[in-house]
Design a protein around this motif. Structure first.
Motif, PDB file in Angstrom:
ATOM      1  N   LEU A 442       0.808  -1.333   0.155  1.00 51.02           N
ATOM      2  CA  LEU A 442      -0.001  -0.118   0.023  1.00 51.02           C
ATOM      3  C   LEU A 442       0.841   1.161  -0.047  1.00 51.02           C
ATOM      4  CD1 LEU A 442      -2.812  -1.095   2.697  1.00 51.02           C
ATOM      5  CD2 LEU A 442      -2.943  -0.390   0.091  1.00 51.02           C
ATOM      6  N   HIS A 443       1.778   1.396   0.644  1.00 50.52           N
ATOM      7  CA  HIS A 443       2.624   2.278   0.834  1.00 50.52           C
ATOM      8  C   HIS A 443       3.563   2.713  -0.461  1.00 50.52           C
ATOM      9  CE1 HIS A 443       6.543   4.472   1.535  1.00 50.52           C
ATOM     10  NE2 HIS A 443       5.848   5.180   2.414  1.00 50.52           N
ATOM     11  N   SER A 444       3.724   1.673  -1.376  1.00 49.90           N
ATOM     12  CA  SER A 444       4.419   1.647  -2.647  1.00 49.90           C
ATOM     13  C   SER A 444       3.147   2.199  -3.607  1.00 49.90           C
ATOM     14  CB  SER A 444       5.011   0.564  -3.240  1.00 49.90           C
ATOM     15  OG  SER A 444       6.048   0.078  -2.416  1.00 49.90           O
ATOM     16  N   LEU A 445       2.045   1.661  -3.425  1.00 51.67           N
ATOM     17  CA  LEU A 445       0.782   2.291  -4.437  1.00 51.67           C
ATOM     18  C   LEU A 445       0.718   3.711  -3.973  1.00 51.67           C
ATOM     19  CD1 LEU A 445      -1.378  -0.998  -4.123  1.00 51.67           C
ATOM     20  CD2 LEU A 445      -0.126  -0.157  -6.078  1.00 51.67           C
ATOM     21  N   SER A 446       0.870   4.078  -2.918  1.00 50.86           N
ATOM     22  CA  SER A 446       0.511   5.629  -2.624  1.00 50.86           C
ATOM     23  C   SER A 446       1.724   6.591  -2.838  1.00 50.86           C
ATOM     24  CB  SER A 446       0.378   5.887  -1.016  1.00 50.86           C
ATOM     25  OG  SER A 446       1.871   5.629  -0.436  1.00 50.86           O
ATOM     26  N   ARG A 481       1.872   5.031   9.293  1.00 51.68           N
ATOM     27  CA  ARG A 481       1.742   6.638   9.578  1.00 51.68           C
ATOM     28  C   ARG A 481       2.100   7.262   8.077  1.00 51.68           C
ATOM     29  NH1 ARG A 481       5.610   5.483  15.009  1.00 51.68           N
ATOM     30  NH2 ARG A 481       4.126   4.800  16.207  1.00 51.68           N
ATOM     31  N   ARG A 482       3.077   6.972   7.501  1.00 53.55           N
ATOM     32  CA  ARG A 482       3.340   7.504   6.379  1.00 53.55           C
ATOM     33  C   ARG A 482       2.255   7.760   5.137  1.00 53.55           C
ATOM     34  NH1 ARG A 482       9.610   5.864   4.954  1.00 53.55           N
ATOM     35  NH2 ARG A 482      10.559   6.684   6.792  1.00 53.55           N
ATOM     36  N   ILE A 483       1.583   6.609   5.243  1.00 53.15           N
ATOM     37  CA  ILE A 483       0.478   6.582   4.159  1.00 53.15           C
ATOM     38  C   ILE A 483      -0.650   7.275   4.960  1.00 53.15           C
ATOM     39  CG2 ILE A 483      -1.326   5.229   3.271  1.00 53.15           C
ATOM     40  CD1 ILE A 483       0.566   2.906   3.624  1.00 53.15           C
ATOM     41  N   LEU A 484      -0.936   7.468   6.075  1.00 55.68           N
ATOM     42  CA  LEU A 484      -1.900   8.311   6.753  1.00 55.68           C
ATOM     43  C   LEU A 484      -1.492   9.692   6.568  1.00 55.68           C
ATOM     44  CD1 LEU A 484      -2.402   6.284   9.977  1.00 55.68           C
ATOM     45  CD2 LEU A 484      -4.309   6.519   8.164  1.00 55.68           C
TER      46      LEU A 484
END
Length: 526
Positions: A442-446, A481-484
């Motif tokens: 998810l982090h990579s997709l964001s 946290r980074r995604i949020l």
């Protein structure tokens, strides 16, 4: 002189009879070893040109022929002679002979063995002068091979030793899953083998060479029983002995073993493939096996081999893919489509090994692009719902999400909703490593994706990520946290640090400005 006293002039005409020599190819078009028109000419280090198959078989047999001029070629480097190949084809088109066909390896091997036997006979002649002794020094000898072993393969944590069947161990299911180095089809066996069966491998290199020759003779036998006995013994010999794997993996043995991978007899084919898996476990053998041309045969087994052979073929490709130098070559040779098919429809063991093979192969960008072009994004996301495969498949999804083309394909396939659903279903997907990798994907997709924000809001990602940020591993918490932070927009992370205790309670506060520090958009620290 004619009747009138004058000389008569005689006219003599010379007509060349039709000659078959016109259709005979020039000598430079013929291989000095096979004496036939070359199909794939190749230049060697010493400057001569040979049929490539002749060079390969000479090297496999450790034989250096003596040419008609008394010289010995140097086979250390082989380069395709494309100019000569083009000239041969042009000559054939103009003069009538059919284009040369691929050579028959068995006939070439027979010819080279005859030359080798003749050379050995000449060497046994007792009348050897001093000058001839110098010539004999030019005969190539097989140099000693020093091979290293993969220390990680000794990690017993990567093996499930509870399996009762031979070579049926499941790959590592611990959080160290990405670092598993043994395919599922391999195990230490509790068969009645004793240490005495492996005593020979502790001997000298000469004993290993003799043993190597015994295996080769049996594998090349016309008797199927002899072939089966040879591959069973080789499989047993290389199952637990690192020394045996290193000593027996010669070019000649690989050449003989390759031929049995195509056997129509299930026992021969299965045991030959299993032996190849065992040989591939040695780090020093991985590149050698790929260069020996084994991968295309393994791919054929994945497509149409016996069930157990397919399991071992998937395991062998996984093992070979651990070597960085093999990853691109395996992808180019066409392993990705059959691995994806086996991942969807194979047995439990072949699916596990196919998943890990795909993970290691997609560490290379060229293979990631191939997988995307095959339209595999949706299929991989669908397999995440399989609790038995999710931990392995999510690794490949992470790799695909690391490139722009992969991100676009995964977002099109509704990856955000799928990954958020896995994180929400903690009861079924409770593995810490699986949850970590879902958050990493998810982090990579964001990354730099405005589209991700809308998809994440629709999937209810914020609530799930807040839950991850509270109680999962440190790596998962940091990614969440980074995604949020990205979902809440730059205005909430500006000019200071985020108060994550407030975030847990549903709000966001901004930290005070630090004296003497600039308030950049990326100034949040973790």
């Amino acid at each position: 002189m004619g009747g009138n006293g004058k000389f008569r002039r005689w006219k003599i005409s010379f007509h060349r009879a039709p000659s078959a020599a016109k259709n005979q190819p020039p000598l430079e078009f013929l291989c000095p070893i096979s004496n036939s028109l070359m199909f794939d000419p190749a230049i060697v280090s010493s400057g001569q040109t040979f049929e490539r198959a002749c060079v390969d078989i000479c090297k496999a047999l450790s034989f250096v022929p003596t040419l008609s001029d008394g010289s010995k070629p140097d086979f250390s480097t082989v380069i395709p002679n494309l100019a000569l190949k083009k000239t041969i084809l042009s000559w054939c088109s103009k003069n009538g002979p059919a284009h040369p066909n691929p050579p028959d390896n068995s006939e070439i091997e027979s010819t080279i063995r005859s030359l080798s036997a003749s050379a050995e006979t000449l060497e046994k002649i007792p009348k050897i002068r001093a000058s001839e002794k110098e010539l004999l020094k030019g005969v190539a000898e097989t140099p000693p091979i020093f091979l290293s072993h993969a220390a990680t393969e000794l990690n017993s944590r990567d093996l499930d030793l509870s399996s009762s069947s031979e070579e049926s161990v499941i790959a590592n299911t611990t959080p160290l899953l990405p670092f598993a180095t043994r395919p599922s089809c391999f195990s230490y066996s509790s068969s009645p083998s004793t240490s005495s069966e492996f005593a020979a491998e502790e001997g000298s290199r000469n004993n290993s060479s003799s043993e190597d020759e015994n295996f080769i003779i049996k594998m090349r036998s016309k008797d199927v029983y002899e072939q089966e006995l040879a591959v069973i013994q080789l499989r047993k010999k290389t199952r637990t002995s690192e020394e045996a794997r290193a000593a027996l993996c010669s070019e000649r043995l690989l050449l003989a073993l390759k031929q049995l991978l195509n056997s129509r007899y299930s026992a021969v084919q299965t045991n030959a493939t299993a032996a190849m898996v065992n040989l591939s476990l040695d780090k020093g053998n991985k590149v050698r096996i790929v260069r020996a041309g084994v991968v295309p045969l393994l791919i054929d087994l994945l497509k149409s081999g016996y069930d157990e052979s397919r399991e071992h073929a998937a395991g062998a490709i996984f093992s070979l893919a651990l070597e960085d130098g093999n990853k691109t070559a395996i992808g180019v040779l066409g392993a990705l489509p059959p691995l994806l098919h086996e991942l969807r429809s194979g047995t439990r063991r072949s699916r596990h090994d196919s998943a890990l093979a795909l993970y290691h192969l997609t560490l290379v960008q060229s293979n990631r692009a191939k997988v995307i072009r095959l339209g595999a994004a949706a299929a991989l996301l669908g397999l995440l719902r399989d609790g038995d495969l999710a931990a392995r498949v999510v690794l490949t999804v992470c790799n695909l999400a690391a490139c722009d083309e992969g991100r676009a394909a995964l977002l099109d396939a509704n990856a955000v909703d799928c990954l958020v659903g896995l994180l929400r279903n903690r009861a079924e997907f409770s593995s810490e490593s699986t949850r970590e990798n879902c958050v990493a994907a998810l982090h990579s997709l964001s990354d730099r994706s405005l589209r991700f924000k809308g998809l994440a809001r629709d999937a209810g990602a914020e609530e799930v990520l807040l839950d991850v940020a509270k109680g999962d591993s440190e790596r998962a918490r940091e990614k969440a946290r980074r995604i949020l932070e990205g979902l809440r927009g730059p205005e909430t992370a500006e000019d200071g640090e985020v108060d994550w205790e407030a975030v847990m309670k549903g709000g966001v506060t901004q930290a005070r400005h630090r004296v003497g520090k600039s308030s950049g958009r990326n100034s949040t620290e973790f």
